[in-house]
Design a protein around this motif. Structure first.
Motif, PDB file in Angstrom:
ATOM      1  N   THR A 177       1.748  16.100  22.069  1.00 50.82           N
ATOM      2  CA  THR A 177       1.096  16.455  23.319  1.00 50.82           C
ATOM      3  C   THR A 177       0.370  15.250  23.896  1.00 50.82           C
ATOM      4  OG1 THR A 177       0.767  18.706  22.508  1.00 50.82           O
ATOM      5  CG2 THR A 177      -0.543  18.010  24.400  1.00 50.82           C
ATOM      6  N   THR A 178       0.594  15.012  25.199  1.00 52.13           N
ATOM      7  CA  THR A 178      -0.069  13.896  25.862  1.00 52.13           C
ATOM      8  C   THR A 178      -1.535  14.243  26.101  1.00 52.13           C
ATOM      9  OG1 THR A 178       1.973  13.284  26.972  1.00 52.13           O
ATOM     10  CG2 THR A 178      -0.076  12.407  27.885  1.00 52.13           C
ATOM     11  N   PRO A 179      -2.470  13.412  25.665  1.00 52.75           N
ATOM     12  CA  PRO A 179      -3.886  13.726  25.871  1.00 52.75           C
ATOM     13  C   PRO A 179      -4.244  13.682  27.339  1.00 52.75           C
ATOM     14  CG  PRO A 179      -3.633  11.498  25.028  1.00 52.75           C
ATOM     15  CD  PRO A 179      -2.284  12.132  24.959  1.00 52.75           C
ATOM     16  N   SER A 180      -5.271  14.434  27.705  1.00 53.90           N
ATOM     17  CA  SER A 180      -5.741  14.402  29.080  1.00 53.90           C
ATOM     18  C   SER A 180      -6.312  13.026  29.393  1.00 53.90           C
ATOM     19  CB  SER A 180      -6.823  15.465  29.285  1.00 53.90           C
ATOM     20  OG  SER A 180      -7.980  15.129  28.523  1.00 53.90           O
ATOM     21  N   PRO A 181      -6.393  12.655  30.678  1.00 49.56           N
ATOM     22  CA  PRO A 181      -6.977  11.345  31.033  1.00 49.56           C
ATOM     23  C   PRO A 181      -8.376  11.164  30.474  1.00 49.56           C
ATOM     24  CG  PRO A 181      -5.890  12.313  32.933  1.00 49.56           C
ATOM     25  CD  PRO A 181      -5.888  13.375  31.859  1.00 49.56           C
ATOM     26  N   GLU A 182      -9.165  12.244  30.493  1.00 52.18           N
ATOM     27  CA  GLU A 182     -10.537  12.138  29.991  1.00 52.18           C
ATOM     28  C   GLU A 182     -10.563  11.874  28.486  1.00 52.18           C
ATOM     29  OE1 GLU A 182     -10.341  14.380  33.721  1.00 52.18           O
ATOM     30  OE2 GLU A 182      -9.325  14.570  31.794  1.00 52.18           O
ATOM     31  N   ARG A 183      -9.691  12.596  27.751  1.00 54.97           N
ATOM     32  CA  ARG A 183      -9.649  12.390  26.307  1.00 54.97           C
ATOM     33  C   ARG A 183      -9.055  11.026  25.957  1.00 54.97           C
ATOM     34  NH1 ARG A 183      -6.279  16.564  23.088  1.00 54.97           N
ATOM     35  NH2 ARG A 183      -7.434  17.988  24.426  1.00 54.97           N
ATOM     36  N   ALA A 184      -8.060  10.570  26.732  1.00 51.43           N
ATOM     37  CA  ALA A 184      -7.461   9.253  26.487  1.00 51.43           C
ATOM     38  C   ALA A 184      -8.486   8.146  26.697  1.00 51.43           C
ATOM     39  CB  ALA A 184      -6.266   9.047  27.426  1.00 51.43           C
ATOM     40  N   ARG A 185      -9.340   8.309  27.708  1.00 46.96           N
ATOM     41  CA  ARG A 185     -10.374   7.306  27.971  1.00 46.96           C
ATOM     42  C   ARG A 185     -11.377   7.248  26.817  1.00 46.96           C
ATOM     43  NH1 ARG A 185     -10.744   8.290  33.125  1.00 46.96           N
ATOM     44  NH2 ARG A 185     -12.255   9.970  32.926  1.00 46.96           N
ATOM     45  N   LEU A 186     -11.754   8.412  26.295  1.00 49.67           N
ATOM     46  CA  LEU A 186     -12.667   8.462  25.151  1.00 49.67           C
ATOM     47  C   LEU A 186     -12.020   7.845  23.917  1.00 49.67           C
ATOM     48  CD1 LEU A 186     -15.216   9.455  23.652  1.00 49.67           C
ATOM     49  CD2 LEU A 186     -14.060  11.658  23.351  1.00 49.67           C
ATOM     50  N   ALA A 187     -10.754   8.172  23.658  1.00 55.82           N
ATOM     51  CA  ALA A 187     -10.056   7.643  22.482  1.00 55.82           C
ATOM     52  C   ALA A 187      -9.965   6.124  22.538  1.00 55.82           C
ATOM     53  CB  ALA A 187      -8.659   8.259  22.386  1.00 55.82           C
ATOM     54  N   CYS A 188      -9.732   5.570  23.719  1.00 55.55           N
ATOM     55  CA  CYS A 188      -9.656   4.116  23.872  1.00 55.55           C
ATOM     56  C   CYS A 188     -10.989   3.473  23.498  1.00 55.55           C
ATOM     57  CB  CYS A 188      -9.279   3.767  25.305  1.00 55.55           C
ATOM     58  SG  CYS A 188      -9.066   1.995  25.598  1.00 55.55           S
ATOM     59  N   ALA A 189     -12.091   4.065  23.943  1.00 54.19           N
ATOM     60  CA  ALA A 189     -13.415   3.531  23.621  1.00 54.19           C
ATOM     61  C   ALA A 189     -13.690   3.631  22.119  1.00 54.19           C
ATOM     62  CB  ALA A 189     -14.496   4.288  24.401  1.00 54.19           C
ATOM     63  N   LEU A 190     -13.248   4.728  21.496  1.00 53.62           N
ATOM     64  CA  LEU A 190     -13.474   4.898  20.053  1.00 53.62           C
ATOM     65  C   LEU A 190     -12.649   3.898  19.252  1.00 53.62           C
ATOM     66  CD1 LEU A 190     -13.544   8.793  19.699  1.00 53.62           C
ATOM     67  CD2 LEU A 190     -15.458   7.209  19.931  1.00 53.62           C
TER      68      LEU A 190
END
Length: 281
Positions: free
Chosen positions: A2-15
């Motif tokens: 499943t493709t993550p939502s833009p908001e979750r993808a942005r958080l994952a990148c920061a993590l």
């Protein structure tokens, strides 16, 4: 997948950027937090929204103030729970003044939505690029944390003498360093001498190590010296978690022409291996 939502993808990148700064593998994160290796894998790839506690733990391990990441988490959590689609509730009926009409309001809403979508698409693209790089094979068996954060996310916190004896990761000097020299020891460990032009410092790191291995690094305190004679900075592999990650020595001030040296002392045996380099002019 499943493709993550833009908001979750942005958080994952920061993590993922924070994980790089900790120098820990997924096993290391699991050992130092209440969350498992598989959970961290899902959090860092955006497949699952992490608990707030996990975000706070990662910020603590990376020495990062938690405000920015918690703000990203709040946005992602709001999107995931559906609260972001509810909109604010006004206690008073909408009042239309002047030439304003419901149609005008809908047009403004569509415009704002378009801008939000555009920003989200940009975040997804950047997050996707980071994820692709994260999955690329690393040279010479380096730990999975070899991905460096983008320069914009790692503005140095010190320069020159102010960095003496401090961590290159915590001071954000390890974002875009130059590798001066690399050496593989007889035990199979890898060593590198590094230099940051932005910080004006040098340090050494090692990986593929064993518990008890020790790395020492020194630099000449005057340009042009053939043998380093400055303070010795050292780091030691304390446990299995350290052995599964990069281990960095503290920094020492360096500039073009400075001679630097790293020495490896294995836990077993009396052998000592050293190699030298010089910061390019």
């Amino acid at each position: 997948m499943t493709t993550p939502s833009p908001e979750r993808a942005r958080l994952a990148c920061a993590l993922r950027e924070l994980k790089v700064r900790t120098g820990l593998s997924l096993v290391g994160l699991a050992a130092k937090t209440a969350f498992s290796k598989s959970s961290w894998d899902r959090y860092l790839n955006g497949r699952t929204l992490p608990p707030r506690d996990a975000v706070q733990d990662l910020c603590r391990l990376a020495g990062e103030p938690e405000g920015r990441c918690l703000a990203l988490w709040e946005i992602a959590e709001s999107e995931s729970s559906g609260r972001s689609r509810e909109g604010p509730r006004s206690p008073c009926p909408q009042q239309v003044t002047g030439a304003g009409t419901p149609a005008d309001g809908r047009a403004a809403h569509r415009s704002a939505t378009a801008l939000a979508v555009l920003a989200s698409v940009c975040a997804v693209v950047l997050g996707g690029v980071a994820a692709v790089v994260l999955l690329l094979p690393h040279p010479e068996g380096e730990p999975g944390s070899a991905l460096a954060p983008p320069p914009s996310a790692a503005w140095p916190h010190c320069q020159g003498a102010a960095c003496e004896g401090r961590s290159p990761m915590h001071m954000k000097c390890a974002a875009t360093p130059v590798t001066l020299a690399r050496h593989r020891t007889t035990t199979g460990a890898w060593l590198e001498l590094r230099y940051s032009e932005e910080c004006g410092t040098s340090w050494a790191r090692m990986w593929g190590t064993r518990v008890g291995d020790r790395l020492e690094m020194s630099a000449a305190d005057r340009s042009g010296a053939d043998v380093p004679d400055g303070p010795v900075r050292s780091a030691e592999v304390q446990d299995a978690i350290d052995a599964d990650a990069y281990i960095y020595t503290p920094m020492t001030a360096a500039r073009p022409g400075t001679a630097v040296r790293a020495c490896f002392r294995p836990a077993a045996g009396d052998g000592k291996e050293c190699f030298d380099s010089r910061v390019a002019g």
